[in-house]
Design a protein around this motif. Structure first.
Motif, mmCIF file in Angstrom:
data_model
loop_
_atom_site.group_PDB
_atom_site.id
_atom_site.type_symbol
_atom_site.label_atom_id
_atom_site.label_comp_id
_atom_site.label_asym_id
_atom_site.label_seq_id
_atom_site.Cartn_x
_atom_site.Cartn_y
_atom_site.Cartn_z
ATOM 1 N N GLU A 218 0.690 -6.197 -24.825
ATOM 2 C CA GLU A 218 0.660 -4.747 -25.064
ATOM 3 C C GLU A 218 2.066 -4.213 -25.323
ATOM 4 O OE1 GLU A 218 -1.345 -3.475 -21.510
ATOM 5 O OE2 GLU A 218 -3.332 -3.761 -22.390
ATOM 6 N N GLY B 30 2.094 -3.218 -28.997
ATOM 7 C CA GLY B 30 1.798 -1.789 -28.913
ATOM 8 C C GLY B 30 0.440 -1.419 -29.479
ATOM 9 N N GLU B 31 0.424 -0.404 -30.339
ATOM 10 C CA GLU B 31 -0.811 0.136 -30.909
ATOM 11 C C GLU B 31 -1.512 -0.846 -31.848
ATOM 12 O OE1 GLU B 31 -2.348 3.094 -30.195
ATOM 13 O OE2 GLU B 31 -0.864 3.166 -28.591
ATOM 14 N N LEU B 32 -0.799 -1.836 -32.338
ATOM 15 C CA LEU B 32 -1.397 -2.808 -33.256
ATOM 16 C C LEU B 32 -2.437 -3.678 -32.560
ATOM 17 C CD1 LEU B 32 -1.449 -4.261 -36.013
ATOM 18 C CD2 LEU B 32 0.402 -5.701 -35.163
ATOM 19 N N ARG C 110 -6.096 -2.842 -32.656
ATOM 20 C CA ARG C 110 -6.549 -2.647 -34.035
ATOM 21 C C ARG C 110 -6.687 -3.954 -34.807
ATOM 22 N NH1 ARG C 110 -2.795 1.840 -36.415
ATOM 23 N NH2 ARG C 110 -4.509 2.129 -37.867
#
Length: 85
Positions: A13, A17-19, A22
């Motif tokens: 994480e 991160g945000e990837l 997704r």
């Protein structure tokens, strides 16, 4: 084993991160040759749980922590998998 997976999940994480949520896949596998008695090693990483295991030629499974070198390899594998979609 849960502590290792928890630690790995946090590392993933922090690194991606945000990837991470997704990504269009939840697991990645890659292989490395070994000069030891183990022969070829298969690594399997569950991106949702952080569980990283490796299997030796003798089908022995081990859970391990993600090292900085392995994180680089994981990143490379993810890039290759995304390029091949």
């Amino acid at each position: 084993m849960e502590n290792i997976s928890e630690s790995n999940k946090i590392k993933l994480e922090e690194h991606f991160g945000e990837l991470l949520p997704r990504l269009p896949f939840k697991t990645i596998s890659f292989y490395e040759s070994s000069n030891s008695w183990e022969g070829q090693i298969e690594y399997n990483l569950n991106l949702e749980t952080g569980e990283l295991t490796y299997n030796t030629i003798e089908n022995v499974q081990h859970t391990i922590e993600i090292s900085p070198d392995l994180m680089q390899r994981i990143e490379s594998e993810i890039i290759m998998m995304l390029e091949n979609l």
